[in-house]
Structure formats: structure tokens, C-alpha cells
Write an enzyme that holds these catalytic residues in place. Sequence first.
Site, PDB file in Angstrom:
ATOM      1  N   ARG A  44       0.847  -1.183   0.000  1.00 28.52           N
ATOM      2  CA  ARG A  44       0.000   0.000   0.000  1.00 28.52           C
ATOM      3  C   ARG A  44       0.882   1.233   0.000  1.00 28.52           C
ATOM      4  O   ARG A  44       2.098   1.132   0.159  1.00 28.52           O
ATOM      5  CB  ARG A  44      -1.024  -0.009   1.148  1.00 28.52           C
ATOM      6  CG  ARG A  44      -0.687  -0.666   2.437  1.00 28.52           C
ATOM      7  CD  ARG A  44       0.356   0.013   3.279  1.00 28.52           C
ATOM      8  NE  ARG A  44       0.113   1.423   3.412  1.00 28.52           N
ATOM      9  CZ  ARG A  44       1.045   2.318   3.628  1.00 28.52           C
ATOM     10  NH1 ARG A  44       2.323   1.955   3.761  1.00 28.52           N
ATOM     11  NH2 ARG A  44       0.778   3.596   3.747  1.00 28.52           N
ATOM     12  N   GLY A  45       0.225   2.392  -0.176  1.00 25.78           N
ATOM     13  CA  GLY A  45       0.984   3.624  -0.364  1.00 25.78           C
ATOM     14  C   GLY A  45       1.098   3.851  -1.872  1.00 25.78           C
ATOM     15  O   GLY A  45       1.398   2.912  -2.620  1.00 25.78           O
ATOM     16  N   ARG A  87      -7.561  -0.314  -6.862  1.00 23.41           N
ATOM     17  CA  ARG A  87      -7.733   0.816  -5.938  1.00 23.41           C
ATOM     18  C   ARG A  87      -7.852   2.090  -6.765  1.00 23.41           C
ATOM     19  O   ARG A  87      -6.991   2.366  -7.597  1.00 23.41           O
ATOM     20  CB  ARG A  87      -6.542   0.922  -4.955  1.00 23.41           C
ATOM     21  CG  ARG A  87      -6.453  -0.260  -3.999  1.00 23.41           C
ATOM     22  CD  ARG A  87      -5.560   0.041  -2.814  1.00 23.41           C
ATOM     23  NE  ARG A  87      -6.231   0.865  -1.835  1.00 23.41           N
ATOM     24  CZ  ARG A  87      -5.602   1.446  -0.792  1.00 23.41           C
ATOM     25  NH1 ARG A  87      -4.300   1.272  -0.636  1.00 23.41           N
ATOM     26  NH2 ARG A  87      -6.278   2.175   0.076  1.00 23.41           N
ATOM     27  N   ASP A 235      -1.949  10.756  -2.259  1.00 23.88           N
ATOM     28  CA  ASP A 235      -2.338   9.694  -3.203  1.00 23.88           C
ATOM     29  C   ASP A 235      -2.627  10.247  -4.582  1.00 23.88           C
ATOM     30  O   ASP A 235      -2.454   9.558  -5.581  1.00 23.88           O
ATOM     31  CB  ASP A 235      -3.548   8.936  -2.665  1.00 23.88           C
ATOM     32  CG  ASP A 235      -3.101   8.015  -1.548  1.00 23.88           C
ATOM     33  OD1 ASP A 235      -2.987   8.489  -0.405  1.00 23.88           O
ATOM     34  OD2 ASP A 235      -2.806   6.846  -1.842  1.00 23.88           O
TER      35      ASP A 235
HETATM   36  O1  MRU Z   1      -4.583   3.167   2.112  1.00 18.86           O
HETATM   37  P1  MRU Z   1      -3.099   3.372   2.030  1.00 18.86           P
HETATM   38  O2  MRU Z   1      -2.350   2.816   3.195  1.00 18.86           O
HETATM   39  O3  MRU Z   1      -2.549   2.901   0.702  1.00 18.86           O
HETATM   40  O4  MRU Z   1      -2.930   4.949   2.075  1.00 18.86           O
HETATM   41  C1  MRU Z   1      -1.635   5.493   1.973  1.00 18.86           C
HETATM   42  C2  MRU Z   1      -1.592   6.958   2.100  1.00 18.86           C
HETATM   43  O5  MRU Z   1      -2.594   7.628   2.246  1.00 18.86           O
HETATM   44  C3  MRU Z   1      -0.242   7.611   1.956  1.00 18.86           C
HETATM   45  O6  MRU Z   1      -0.172   8.777   2.719  1.00 18.86           O
HETATM   46  C4  MRU Z   1      -0.001   7.979   0.485  1.00 18.86           C
HETATM   47  O7  MRU Z   1      -0.263   6.891  -0.363  1.00 18.86           O
HETATM   48  C5  MRU Z   1       1.368   8.475   0.242  1.00 18.86           C
HETATM   49  S1  MRU Z   1       2.564   7.213   0.375  1.00 18.86           S
HETATM   50  C6  MRU Z   1       4.073   7.837   0.015  1.00 18.86           C
END
Ligand code: MRU
Length: 346
Positions: A44-45, A87, A235
Site C-alpha cells: 500500500r501507499g 484501488r 495519493d
Molecule cells: O490506504 P493506504 O495505506 O494505501 O494509504 C496510503 C496513504 O494515504 C499515503 O499517505 C499515500 O499513499 C502516500 S505514500 C508515500
Amino acid sequence: METMYWENGTLMLLDQTKLPGKVEYIQCRDYETVAEAIRNLRVRGAPAIGAAAAYGLVLGVRSSGAANREQLLARAREVADALTSTRPTAVNLSWALNRLLARLEASTAADPQELTELLISEAHAIYREDLEGNKRIGRFGQELVPHGARILTHCNAGALATAGYGTALGVIRAAHEAGKQVSVYADETRPLLQGARLTTWELIQEQIPVTLITDNMAAYLMARGMVDLVVVGADRIAANGDVANKIGTYGLAVLAKEHGLPFYVAAPLSTVDFSLASGNDIPIEEREPGEVTHLAGIPVAPPGVRVWNPAFDVTPARLVTAIITDRGVVRPPYGESLAGLLRVGK
Ligand code: MRU
């Protein structure tokens, strides 16, 4: 600890749902395993899911047995569609897949083997460039961090969310490496606790002082004068500078404004979606109720209660002090300053 690596034609993904309790890698030999891992936040991220999806496309194409260029291209588009649908909010996912498809389409090669090799090298390039970009984000961003700063961050925008080093945590790492003696408050980040499970885990390993708080403590933390700045990842950033990031980010930005604190967003240029005029157009993922009604599998709400579970929110550009990118730091008006970055070399 690598978030992912490519070994003998297999993508190895660190299963982040098991952290911090267990360090376990998933062997991905087909794109379906990668898609499942992205959907269920094993990886994730935003930048990390972009890189993982790129390798997923390689896996999907490689196993297809395509006999010629046309078959391979058709298969690549089909796998890219399947991976994109996992996603919706982080633009890095479709950005990475489109980059691979464009590479294929631009090549005149006819041999499926040669085209697959092209895809592998492009996926490696995405991974490598992300890591290098994050180090630049760190370098640019740390200049904004005063000595001794107490920094609040949300979710996990660290090495685990990227190919390495991190974006928001990259800024913190770079400030720490510069000897600035920074310390961090990490929001736990309900419902899935990326802050509690992942951000504190990363920072403890780096020996950067970190204090965990629940999300609803941030206002009082600021009111008590215990924090100097906020830095988060993103994101997707619209062309006007509106920022989609983990649910709860918008609230922090409002709080930072009220308390006169700088609110910084750290993200590579690949997170900026110039096709969207404003944050109103950013698709916001809504996830299943079980993530809210249960904590680590234990019910914390009455069975059947109605739930709303948006995974992200949108912070209006007017609340963002500066955006720290891999091509430099930009400030309002973001419509102009972000577009200007396209003219800046890497
Ligand atoms: O749902 P996630 O854990 O994928 O969400 C991640 C985030 O909101 C992060 O802040 C974002 O992706 C930036 S990661 C460098």
C-alpha cells in the site's frame, strides 16, 4: 527491509498487513496475486502500489503465451485494466501501468520475448526512479524543517509506501540525517492503523524519536504547542493543488491553519494528476464496513450497524503551505507552480 523486490522472475512483496508482528514476504508469480495484494493493502501507499502493479503487468504478460505482438498488447491492456481497478484513488497505479503500455506501444519489436524484457526494464526503472526521487524529496524538504522540530505525520508515507526512503518520512529521515534532532508524532490512523503499525515501526528502526497518538489527540497536541509542523504524503494531487491523502489528513490541515502551523505535502510529480482540474474530480475509495466495525478481527461495534468508510479525503490547496516534490518545492498558486515543474529536469 525491502517493500518489494524482483527475484528470478518473481515479485516478492512484504505483507504489510502482518506488520509489525511478522515480517513475511508473499511470492507473486501471477498478476492475480499482485492484484489481491494491492486490493487488501498487503502492499500500500501510492508509489508502492504503482511499482507493484508495474511488476504485476510483467507477470500477467509473461504467462500469457502470446504468440505475437498484437496478442501481447491485447493481453497487456487486459491485465492493466484488472490491476487499475484494484484501488481508485492513488494515481500512481494507473500512471505506472500507462507508462508500461506506452513503452510497449512505442516499440517496434515483434518478438513477445523482447517486448516482455522491455516491460521488465521499465518496471525496474519505475522502482529505481521512485527511490531516487524520494531522496530528492528528502533533500528539498529537509530545508523546510527547523532544528529540533517536532513533526506530526499521518498514515504511512515512508519506505514501506514507496520503493524506499519514503516521501513524508523521507523529509523526516533527511532532516534526521542532517543532524537536526527532529522528533515525530505519529497519528495511529484509523481504521487500518498504518501510523501505529507501520510509521512507528519504521522510525523506531531508524532511531528517530517517535510518539504515537490516536487521531483525535492532534488538536490538543497543537493547542498545547507540542508540534511545529505537519508533513504528510499524497495519493493524488489535482492540477490546482488539492490533495487526496489518507482519511483524516483534511482535518489535520484545518487544525494546522487554526494553530498557525505549516502544513506540508511530500509527493513525487507522478502523484500529480494534471488531467483533473480540482480535488472534486478525484475518485475517493470507499472500503468495506468490517474495517471500521472490527479492530484486528475483534468486533468493536454492534453487528449490522451502518458504516461509512472512505479511505481518503481531499485537502483544499488553500490549506497547503507547500508541496515538496522530487523536482523541487512549490507554493501557491499551485496551478502555475505545479505546471512549472513539468519544465524542470529531473
Ligand atoms: O490506504 P493506504 O495505506 O494505501 O494509504 C496510503 C496513504 O494515504 C499515503 O499517505 C499515500 O499513499 C502516500 S505514500 C508515500
